[in-house]
Design a protein around this motif. Structure first.
Motif, short mmCIF file in Angstrom:
data_model
loop_
_atom_site.label_atom_id
_atom_site.label_comp_id
_atom_site.label_asym_id
_atom_site.label_seq_id
_atom_site.Cartn_x
_atom_site.Cartn_y
_atom_site.Cartn_z
N MET A 1 0.65 -1.31 -0.08
CA MET A 1 0.10 -0.05 0.09
C MET A 1 1.06 1.17 -0.07
SD MET A 1 -3.12 0.87 -0.12
CE MET A 1 -4.64 1.33 0.78
N VAL A 2 1.96 1.30 0.92
CA VAL A 2 2.69 2.46 0.97
C VAL A 2 3.62 2.64 -0.51
CG1 VAL A 2 4.85 3.34 2.03
CG2 VAL A 2 3.03 2.38 3.39
N GLY A 3 4.01 1.34 -0.97
CA GLY A 3 4.72 1.45 -2.34
C GLY A 3 3.83 2.28 -3.31
N SER A 4 2.61 1.65 -3.37
CA SER A 4 1.60 2.42 -4.52
C SER A 4 1.46 3.90 -4.17
CB SER A 4 0.58 1.43 -4.53
OG SER A 4 -0.29 1.58 -3.33
N ALA A 5 1.41 4.20 -2.89
CA ALA A 5 1.14 5.57 -2.72
C ALA A 5 2.22 6.46 -3.14
CB ALA A 5 0.87 5.71 -1.32
N GLN A 6 3.46 5.93 -2.75
CA GLN A 6 4.66 6.58 -3.25
C GLN A 6 4.83 6.71 -4.60
OE1 GLN A 6 7.81 4.71 -1.21
NE2 GLN A 6 7.64 5.50 0.62
N ALA A 7 4.37 5.64 -5.18
CA ALA A 7 4.46 5.64 -6.99
C ALA A 7 3.61 6.73 -7.40
CB ALA A 7 4.10 4.41 -7.38
N ILE A 8 2.39 6.85 -6.88
CA ILE A 8 1.49 7.87 -7.42
C ILE A 8 2.08 9.29 -7.10
CG2 ILE A 8 -0.99 8.55 -6.93
CD1 ILE A 8 -2.04 5.90 -6.27
N LEU A 9 2.52 9.36 -5.95
CA LEU A 9 3.03 10.81 -5.67
C LEU A 9 4.30 11.08 -6.41
CD1 LEU A 9 2.97 13.07 -3.67
CD2 LEU A 9 4.67 12.01 -2.24
N ARG A 10 5.28 10.11 -6.99
CA ARG A 10 6.26 10.35 -7.58
C ARG A 10 5.88 10.60 -8.89
NH1 ARG A 10 8.89 5.36 -7.96
NH2 ARG A 10 9.59 5.90 -5.68
N THR A 11 4.50 10.07 -9.63
CA THR A 11 4.28 10.40 -10.83
C THR A 11 3.65 11.65 -10.91
OG1 THR A 11 3.73 8.00 -11.26
CG2 THR A 11 2.51 9.73 -12.64
N ILE A 12 2.81 12.20 -9.96
CA ILE A 12 2.18 13.39 -9.91
C ILE A 12 3.21 14.71 -9.86
CG2 ILE A 12 0.93 15.10 -8.29
CD1 ILE A 12 -0.59 12.58 -7.50
N VAL A 13 4.59 14.23 -8.98
CA VAL A 13 5.53 15.12 -8.93
C VAL A 13 6.22 15.38 -10.36
CG1 VAL A 13 7.84 15.57 -7.92
CG2 VAL A 13 5.88 14.96 -6.52
N ARG A 14 6.45 14.34 -10.99
CA ARG A 14 7.09 14.25 -12.18
C ARG A 14 6.03 15.01 -13.14
NH1 ARG A 14 8.30 8.59 -13.40
NH2 ARG A 14 5.81 8.24 -14.00
N VAL A 15 4.91 14.76 -13.35
CA VAL A 15 3.99 15.44 -14.30
C VAL A 15 4.03 17.07 -14.05
CG1 VAL A 15 1.54 15.90 -14.81
CG2 VAL A 15 2.54 13.65 -14.87
N VAL A 16 3.97 17.39 -12.73
CA VAL A 16 3.85 18.90 -12.29
C VAL A 16 5.22 19.55 -12.91
CG1 VAL A 16 3.77 20.54 -10.60
CG2 VAL A 16 2.22 18.70 -10.41
N VAL A 17 6.25 18.95 -12.41
CA VAL A 17 7.52 19.45 -12.74
C VAL A 17 7.82 19.42 -14.32
CG1 VAL A 17 10.14 18.91 -12.77
CG2 VAL A 17 8.79 18.56 -10.56
N SER A 18 7.18 18.56 -14.88
CA SER A 18 7.33 18.50 -16.55
C SER A 18 6.48 19.65 -16.91
CB SER A 18 7.04 17.29 -17.20
OG SER A 18 7.66 16.08 -16.59
#
Length: 72
Positions: A1-18
């Motif tokens: 569960m924690v790993g999937s939340a981190q993956a979602i957060l990483r994707t959101i940060v990557r999209v915002v920075v991009s």
């Protein structure tokens, strides 16, 4: 569960920075328009607008590709 939340957060940060270069060029376009730097009857204004926005979109694409390649 924690790993999937981190993956979602990483994707959101990557999209915002991009999307930052594109957002900055959109703001620059807005500032040039409302700061009376660009006049309506300025020659080649539409071509410069397209070039400015395409540059921002291209930089966003390249930044996203770099971030994905590095696994961020």
């Amino acid at each position: 569960m924690v790993g999937s939340a981190q993956a979602i957060l990483r994707t959101i940060v990557r999209v915002v920075v991009s999307l930052l270069p594109w957002a900055l060029t959109l703001y620059l376009h807005y500032w040039l328009e409302h700061g009376s730097v660009w006049e309506v009857d300025m020659p080649f204004r539409s071509a410069l607008s397209v070039l400015l926005l395409a540059t921002g979109m291209g930089l966003s694409f390249v930044l996203h590709a770099v971030l994905v390649r590095r696994g961020l």
